[in-house]
Design a protein around this motif. Sequence first.
Motif, PDB file in Angstrom:
ATOM      1  N   THR A 112      34.396  52.105  37.772  1.00  0.00           N
ATOM      2  CA  THR A 112      33.366  52.369  38.816  1.00  0.00           C
ATOM      3  C   THR A 112      33.795  53.449  39.973  1.00  0.00           C
ATOM      4  O   THR A 112      32.854  53.656  40.649  1.00  0.00           O
ATOM      5  CB  THR A 112      32.770  51.144  39.239  1.00  0.00           C
ATOM      6  N   GLY A 113      35.069  53.344  40.070  1.00  0.00           N
ATOM      7  CA  GLY A 113      35.477  54.076  41.465  1.00  0.00           C
ATOM      8  C   GLY A 113      35.138  53.015  42.683  1.00  0.00           C
ATOM      9  O   GLY A 113      35.392  53.743  43.782  1.00  0.00           O
ATOM     10  N   GLN A 114      35.002  51.811  42.522  1.00  0.00           N
ATOM     11  CA  GLN A 114      34.644  50.931  43.700  1.00  0.00           C
ATOM     12  C   GLN A 114      35.930  50.404  44.227  1.00  0.00           C
ATOM     13  O   GLN A 114      36.780  49.791  43.341  1.00  0.00           O
ATOM     14  CB  GLN A 114      33.454  49.862  43.386  1.00  0.00           C
ATOM     15  N   GLU A 115      36.064  50.361  45.475  1.00  0.00           N
ATOM     16  CA  GLU A 115      37.023  49.537  46.202  1.00  0.00           C
ATOM     17  C   GLU A 115      36.945  48.105  45.801  1.00  0.00           C
ATOM     18  O   GLU A 115      35.670  47.519  45.909  1.00  0.00           O
ATOM     19  CB  GLU A 115      37.109  49.816  47.791  1.00  0.00           C
ATOM     20  N   GLN A 116      37.888  47.278  45.804  1.00  0.00           N
ATOM     21  CA  GLN A 116      37.872  45.858  45.599  1.00  0.00           C
ATOM     22  C   GLN A 116      38.309  45.147  46.833  1.00  0.00           C
ATOM     23  O   GLN A 116      39.627  44.743  46.966  1.00  0.00           O
ATOM     24  CB  GLN A 116      38.710  45.639  44.349  1.00  0.00           C
ATOM     25  N   PRO A 117      37.029  45.114  47.711  1.00  0.00           N
ATOM     26  CA  PRO A 117      37.752  44.624  49.097  1.00  0.00           C
ATOM     27  C   PRO A 117      38.438  43.199  49.192  1.00  0.00           C
ATOM     28  O   PRO A 117      39.136  42.769  50.118  1.00  0.00           O
ATOM     29  CB  PRO A 117      36.195  44.260  50.071  1.00  0.00           C
ATOM     30  N   ASP A 118      38.036  42.373  48.396  1.00  0.00           N
ATOM     31  CA  ASP A 118      38.705  41.105  48.058  1.00  0.00           C
ATOM     32  C   ASP A 118      40.194  41.269  47.691  1.00  0.00           C
ATOM     33  O   ASP A 118      40.960  40.119  47.991  1.00  0.00           O
ATOM     34  CB  ASP A 118      38.042  40.190  47.256  1.00  0.00           C
ATOM     35  N   LEU A 119      40.644  42.272  47.394  1.00  0.00           N
ATOM     36  CA  LEU A 119      42.054  42.386  46.903  1.00  0.00           C
ATOM     37  C   LEU A 119      42.875  43.439  47.874  1.00  0.00           C
ATOM     38  O   LEU A 119      43.836  44.116  47.559  1.00  0.00           O
ATOM     39  CB  LEU A 119      42.233  42.798  45.355  1.00  0.00           C
ATOM     40  N   LEU A 120      42.171  43.873  49.115  1.00  0.00           N
ATOM     41  CA  LEU A 120      42.621  44.770  50.162  1.00  0.00           C
ATOM     42  C   LEU A 120      43.991  44.083  50.680  1.00  0.00           C
ATOM     43  O   LEU A 120      44.270  42.963  50.936  1.00  0.00           O
ATOM     44  CB  LEU A 120      41.815  45.108  51.283  1.00  0.00           C
ATOM     45  N   LEU A 121      44.970  44.992  50.617  1.00  0.00           N
ATOM     46  CA  LEU A 121      46.487  44.382  51.278  1.00  0.00           C
ATOM     47  C   LEU A 121      46.508  45.148  52.619  1.00  0.00           C
ATOM     48  O   LEU A 121      46.840  46.154  52.873  1.00  0.00           O
ATOM     49  CB  LEU A 121      47.519  45.141  50.340  1.00  0.00           C
ATOM     50  N   ARG A 122      46.400  44.138  53.558  1.00  0.00           N
ATOM     51  CA  ARG A 122      46.362  44.471  55.060  1.00  0.00           C
ATOM     52  C   ARG A 122      47.791  44.581  55.583  1.00  0.00           C
ATOM     53  O   ARG A 122      48.573  43.467  55.758  1.00  0.00           O
ATOM     54  CB  ARG A 122      45.521  43.505  55.713  1.00  0.00           C
ATOM     55  N   HIS A 123      47.946  45.455  56.344  1.00  0.00           N
ATOM     56  CA  HIS A 123      49.623  45.688  57.168  1.00  0.00           C
ATOM     57  C   HIS A 123      49.147  45.615  58.390  1.00  0.00           C
ATOM     58  O   HIS A 123      48.011  45.220  58.975  1.00  0.00           O
ATOM     59  CB  HIS A 123      49.950  46.967  56.567  1.00  0.00           C
TER      60      HIS A 123
END
Length: 176
Positions: A112-123
């Motif tokens: 879909t080309g959609q970001e998966q916000p629940d899998l975001l790796l925050r630094h």
Amino acid sequence: GATADVAQLWEIASNQDPQRGTVLQPQLRQKLGGHRAPDTAVAFSQDGLRIFTGDANGRGQLWDATNKPEIRLLHDMRGHTARITAAAFLPGKDRLVTASGDGTAAQWAVATGQEQPDLLLRHTLGKSVTSLALTPDARYALTSCEDGKVRLWDLQQAEVVRELQRPEPKPGKGDD
């Protein structure tokens, strides 16, 4: 190679020359345009049928190379707010991970080309994620960040498994 906002896809053929040995002959196959800023990251899926290009503004594009020789744009991907610094496809071409100057590494659904916000790796906020590598089984990602830390991430849980801090240089010693 890239010029301004165009990624260039090259095919490298090799021929045997009796006097010079193997001679590589690069041939421009296609220009992948559409970015409004210089390309800063590229990646191929393992089967070579998907190509990702990312730019200095944080915009990504996903390309379909199934119907060669024409490569077509599948998805325009927006989510990062700063330069995309690295990208890697997970095996099976269903997910893509991108690292950015916005302090995140994002996971994307390739279909879909959609970001998966629940899998975001925050630094660390305000610190660029400078590199990204996947383990061979693609269960983990390793990232480095301008905050001096290297992090091992569980991609399914989007959690840090281990964090390593670069040691501070000792006074009087150079940066070896």
